[in-house]
Design an enzyme around this catalytic site. Structure first.
Site, PDB file in Angstrom:
ATOM      1  N   LEU A 187      46.330  33.707  36.854  1.00 49.53           N
ATOM      2  CA  LEU A 187      47.196  34.380  37.820  1.00 49.53           C
ATOM      3  C   LEU A 187      46.920  35.881  37.838  1.00 49.53           C
ATOM      4  O   LEU A 187      46.639  36.457  38.888  1.00 49.53           O
ATOM      5  CB  LEU A 187      48.666  34.101  37.493  1.00 49.53           C
ATOM      6  CG  LEU A 187      49.712  34.818  38.352  1.00 49.53           C
ATOM      7  CD1 LEU A 187      49.597  34.384  39.813  1.00 49.53           C
ATOM      8  CD2 LEU A 187      51.125  34.555  37.829  1.00 49.53           C
ATOM      9  N   GLU A 224      53.270  36.180  29.739  1.00 48.15           N
ATOM     10  CA  GLU A 224      54.161  35.359  30.572  1.00 48.15           C
ATOM     11  C   GLU A 224      55.269  36.190  31.225  1.00 48.15           C
ATOM     12  O   GLU A 224      56.401  35.733  31.400  1.00 48.15           O
ATOM     13  CB  GLU A 224      54.794  34.207  29.763  1.00 48.15           C
ATOM     14  CG  GLU A 224      53.830  33.388  28.942  1.00 48.15           C
ATOM     15  CD  GLU A 224      52.908  32.509  29.774  1.00 48.15           C
ATOM     16  OE1 GLU A 224      52.773  32.765  30.973  1.00 48.15           O
ATOM     17  OE2 GLU A 224      52.316  31.595  29.200  1.00 48.15           O
ATOM     18  N   GLY A 225      54.938  37.419  31.566  1.00 52.45           N
ATOM     19  CA  GLY A 225      55.917  38.335  32.143  1.00 52.45           C
ATOM     20  C   GLY A 225      56.485  39.233  31.069  1.00 52.45           C
ATOM     21  O   GLY A 225      57.039  38.759  30.079  1.00 52.45           O
ATOM     22  N   SER A 262      52.330  42.455  36.552  1.00 50.03           N
ATOM     23  CA  SER A 262      53.711  42.120  36.886  1.00 50.03           C
ATOM     24  C   SER A 262      53.883  41.866  38.381  1.00 50.03           C
ATOM     25  O   SER A 262      54.677  41.013  38.789  1.00 50.03           O
ATOM     26  CB  SER A 262      54.643  43.256  36.443  1.00 50.03           C
ATOM     27  OG  SER A 262      54.620  43.403  35.041  1.00 50.03           O
TER      28      SER A 262
END
Length: 387
Positions: free
Chosen positions: A133, A370-371, A140
């Site tokens: 991603l 994961e953020g 972010s």
């Protein structure tokens, strides 16, 4: 084309089967992981064969349906296994979490035909997946990704660069988010890209302060051709798929954080019992015993939080907010607990002779992946205020 449904898992309350699974995991941790973790971390050595061992033991596919080769276990059980793995070696625990994350798109959004064709091999234990991603300029702000997938006949032509990819260059498949139109988040689609696709290459691994045995690398897509049948979900559904996967992935990170924190606490308690100063064990000193008590309380609170979120997921209830809370609290707790563990060991905690310093370095990345924890606060705040 897509179902969009949650991955169907039969609800099983933790019992004899779950206890046997956790016992197996602890045996593997003690026999295969813990003895080699420090040496492989120091040598930047990726333990690919360890994942094959875990796969053959059924630990790479726990939360997925049995009819596709999964373990059919609820997330509540899977996350406890993940915690045990991370306590022995975070690179392995997080690697299992990433593999589970990379299977989520196909398992939850693929058609029945796609699942039957590709999911059994992905869950069979020999393959290892990765999730693509992030990009060099979109972390972010994932919706601003630039990697393109242009449809030419029955193939997508994929070009661009992905960044911070765990297992980059080693994975057998990549669940990849790419732009199929210029409509912002609605222009992102999900493709299942084979790891050996021509035109796909990995940059040298990043040099990291921790998790050195887990390769993290950029991936370059130079006109990679991906069959149209490997589109997961509908065109433009990729961002929705990515966010759904991250909700589950954040629970994996929370469990890993509790595992690292528990390992640090165990080390600190053993040290406090055996280390003597002023004629008695340092555990007898109130200042230190209070520190240990706070460490243990943070761990128990974090464990309860991630298990509560997992039960919501298993029951088919919304859990985005709870996953963000678990990821936020557990990773912040791990950072504090590992810092305190170094303090308990004093000067010895600052040396590589003991794993306390490694736990501290490993805990830091869990506040980012994961953020970031700032993103988790944003998610939680939006759920509270409706904005």
């Amino acid at each position: 084309m897509a179902t969009g449904s949650a991955v169907p898992v039969e609800r099983r309350l933790p019992g004899d089967e779950a206890r046997a699974l956790l016992d197996l995991t602890r045996d593997l941790v003690d026999g295969e992981l813990r003895p080699r973790a420090a040496a492989d971390e120091a040598a930047d050595r990726f333990p690919r064969e360890v994942f094959r061992t875990l796969g053959r033991s059924g630990l790479l596919s726990l939360p997925y349906p049995e009819r596709f080769g999964g373990g059919g276990q609820p997330y509540e059980v899977y996350l406890q296994v993940l915690e045990e793995l991370a306590a022995g070696w975070l690179a392995v625990g997080l690697g299992v979490s990433v593999h589970t994350l990379s299977c989520h798109a196909l398992a939850a959004f693929g058609t029945e035909e796609q699942r039957e064709r590709w999911l059994p091999a992905m869950l069979g234990g020999e393959q290892l997946g990765a999730y693509c991603l992030s990009e060099p300029q979109s972390g972010s702000d994932a919706a601003s990704l630039r990697t393109r997938a242009d449809l030419e006949g029955e193939e997508y032509l994929v070009s661009g660069t992905k960044a911070w990819i765990t297992h980059g260059g080693h994975a057998d498949f990549y669940s990849t988010m790419a732009r199929t139109s210029d409509e912002g988040a609605r222009g992102i689609s999900c493709l299942l890209v084979p790891g050996d696709a021509p035109g796909l290459s990995a940059a040298p691994p990043e040099h990291k302060m921790g998790m050195r045995s887990s390769p993290t690398a950029q991936l370059h897509f130079d006109g990679v051709r991906v069959a149209r049948e490997r589109l997961i979900g509908a065109e433009g559904q990729g961002f929705q798929i990515a966010l759904a996967a991250l909700d589950s992935g954040r629970l994996g990170i929370a469990a890993c954080a509790v595992g690292v924190a528990q390992a640090a606490l165990d080390l600190a308690v053993d040290w406090a019992r055996s280390r003597r100063q002023f004629g008695r064990p340092i555990a007898d000193f109130q200042g230190l015993s209070f520190l240990l008590a706070d460490m243990a309380t943070r761990i128990e609170a974090g464990r309860a939080l991630y298990l509560a979120a997992a039960r919501r997921r298993d029951d088919g209830l919304p859990f985005t907010r709870e996953a963000a809370m678990a990821k936020l609290f557990c990773t912040d707790a791990a950072m504090q607990v590992t810092t305190d563990a170094v303090q308990v060991l004093g000067g010895y905690g600052y040396t590589q002779d003991y794993p306390a310093e490694r736990y501290l370095r490993e805990a830091k990345v869990l506040q980012i992946v994961e953020g970031t924890n700032q993103i988790q606060r944003l998610v939680i705040g939006r759920h509270l205020t409706g904005h």
